[in-house]
Design an enzyme around this catalytic site. Structure first.
Site, mmCIF file in Angstrom:
data_model
loop_
_atom_site.group_PDB
_atom_site.id
_atom_site.type_symbol
_atom_site.label_atom_id
_atom_site.label_comp_id
_atom_site.label_asym_id
_atom_site.label_seq_id
_atom_site.Cartn_x
_atom_site.Cartn_y
_atom_site.Cartn_z
ATOM 1 N N ASP A 173 -9.537 -6.274 -18.044
ATOM 2 C CA ASP A 173 -9.386 -7.437 -19.268
ATOM 3 C C ASP A 173 -8.193 -7.556 -19.507
ATOM 4 O O ASP A 173 -7.726 -7.033 -20.213
ATOM 5 C CB ASP A 173 -10.903 -6.589 -19.844
ATOM 6 C CG ASP A 173 -10.904 -7.473 -20.976
ATOM 7 O OD1 ASP A 173 -10.240 -9.129 -20.977
ATOM 8 O OD2 ASP A 173 -11.942 -7.155 -22.069
ATOM 9 N N HIS A 178 0.947 -1.260 -0.545
ATOM 10 C CA HIS A 178 0.058 -0.077 0.029
ATOM 11 C C HIS A 178 1.107 1.729 0.358
ATOM 12 O O HIS A 178 0.555 2.526 -0.032
ATOM 13 C CB HIS A 178 -0.993 0.016 1.531
ATOM 14 C CG HIS A 178 -2.013 0.754 0.796
ATOM 15 N ND1 HIS A 178 -2.430 1.526 -0.161
ATOM 16 C CD2 HIS A 178 -3.479 0.596 1.772
ATOM 17 C CE1 HIS A 178 -3.495 2.428 0.162
ATOM 18 N NE2 HIS A 178 -4.282 1.228 1.202
#
Length: 418
Positions: free
Chosen positions: A364, A153
């Site tokens: 995708d 993070h």
């Protein structure tokens, strides 16, 4: 939920071309001690033959423009967190499962998912690396696959991580030039002199709470969201967002369910993207941490009596103050002991994170977007809700929560359904 996962390959994926070496500074937000952790997620796809090979090759290419992600964390002589760009690479595990995803409803039952099987396992010490990013691609018997992702993070927020995954997806689909050029620009917020050395975690951890939080999923249809928005419009005379009404319903329902003393101070906290609040705004392509906590405080008594439109109004008023509060923070204009990121991790503080707009649902790799994104609980003691989209093809929102003790779970669900 039981299925057998076999990890067949563990390796390091390095950039496909030579990349710059050296040290890069991080921003004051990147360096926050609270971000010295890994975010863990599962990304579920219905179809994708040879997904591991395709993603591995695209990952190697993506690490050329995103070369800092192939580096590692280090501390400067002044104790400031930095990135050492060394081309060390990303940890990549290939695995297979003996079941089909539809047999387990595409991992819709969050409680029973065998997370440890679908996330990368512990890196052997003899590999000598501590990567910022780790992948496991598990191919299922149906042809679908799951990506288990572990992401540091300190180097990316949710928007930045999703941007990186989108880049891998574009390259996997054969795109020659990325639609978004990555931008480092962590100098937008250098650490103030008085905070320059504040990078280490506190020496003494806070006392551990004596409760355990239970998981609950709440699916909210578009009709339910629109009904709440309409009630607000009729009550207050102006519009509100879907996030506002779900956040208000969430906070109100939990407050009703946990029955605290009337004068107990409660907090709702969510983190707002601040890229556009800078002057000039951060450019499209920035993938670091740039957010700020929006905190709303109210007594248990007032929240219990408040209508949902009243709670929405509290949320909107706090959001309206964000530009001023963020500007004050960047100037270091807050008193000692009043760091807005130093929030109480107690049962009276409820955190809400919105994932629907981060971009994970648009990734995708060549076989369509994911059916489902599964966040993995980071702590069993920090009350939290994660607001995402319903699994395809449904429309609406899914609130994934770890926010109440067992005794409060059913009352909380009942309140959310009313």
């Amino acid at each position: 939920m039981t299925f057998s996962v076999i990890r067949s390959s563990r390796s390091i994926v390095r950039p496909s071309e030579k990349t710059p070496h050296g040290t890069l500074d991080l921003s004051a937000i990147d360096r926050l001690p609270v971000l010295r952790c890994n975010a863990r997620t599962l990304h579920v796809f219905k179809h994708g033959p040879e997904a591991a090979r395709v993603i591995r090759e695209a990952l190697s290419r993506a690490l050329v423009p995103y070369y800092p992600l192939a580096g590692k964390l280090k501390e400067s002589s002044q104790g400031q967190l930095q990135i050492e760009c060394c081309g060390e690479g990303v940890w990549f595990v290939e695995a297979s499962a003996d079941s089909t995803l539809d047999a387990f409803n595409y991992l819709d039952d969050v409680v029973s998912i065998p997370y440890d099987e679908l996330l990368p396992d512990i890196i052997p010490e003899n590999e000598g690396i501590d990567p910022l990013v780790q992948f496991q691609v598990t191919q299922f018997a149906c042809g679908g696959f799951v990506i288990g992702l572990i992401f540091c993070h300190s180097i990316c927020d949710g928007l930045g991580a999703a941007q990186f995954l989108k880049a891998i997806g574009e390259l996997a689909r054969g795109v020659e030039h990325l639609s978004t050029t990555p931008v480092w620009q962590r100098d937008f917020f250098p650490p103030p002199p008085e905070q320059a050395k504040v990078t280490a975690l506190p020496n003494l951890p806070p006392p551990m709470p004596n409760y355990t939080l239970n998981h609950a999923n709440i699916d909210i249809t578009l009709d339910q969201i629109n009904q709440l928005k309409q009630e607000f419009q009729q009550s207050k005379g102006h519009h509100c967002s879907s996030f506002d009404v779900v956040a208000a319903k969430f906070w109100s329902s939990r407050t009703q369910a946990i029955h605290l003393e009337q004068n107990t101070e409660l907090k709702l906290v969510f983190f707002a993207n601040c890229r556009q609040l800078l002057d000039p705004p951060l450019p499209n392509g920035f993938y670091g941490n740039c957010f700020f906590p929006v905190t709303i405080t109210a007594s248990s008594e007032s929240l219990t009596k408040a209508s949902i439109p009243d709670v929405v109004k509290l949320i909107q008023e706090a959001k309206a103050k964000l530009p001023i509060e963020f500007a004050k923070y960047m100037k270091g204009d807050f008193k000692a002991g009043e760091d807005p990121f130093a929030l109480p991790m107690t049962y009276t503080t409820l955190f809400l994170s919105e994932w629907g707009r981060l971009g994970f649902n648009q990734v995708d790799y060549g076989w369509g977007p994911p059916v489902h994104i599964v966040p993995i609980q980071g702590s069993s003691i920090i009350p939290v809700g994660i607001l995402g989209s319903l699994p395809l093809p449904m429309k609406g929102a899914r609130l994934m929560t770890w926010c109440v003790e067992e005794d409060h779970r059913q009352p909380f669900l009942d309140q959310m359904m009313t």
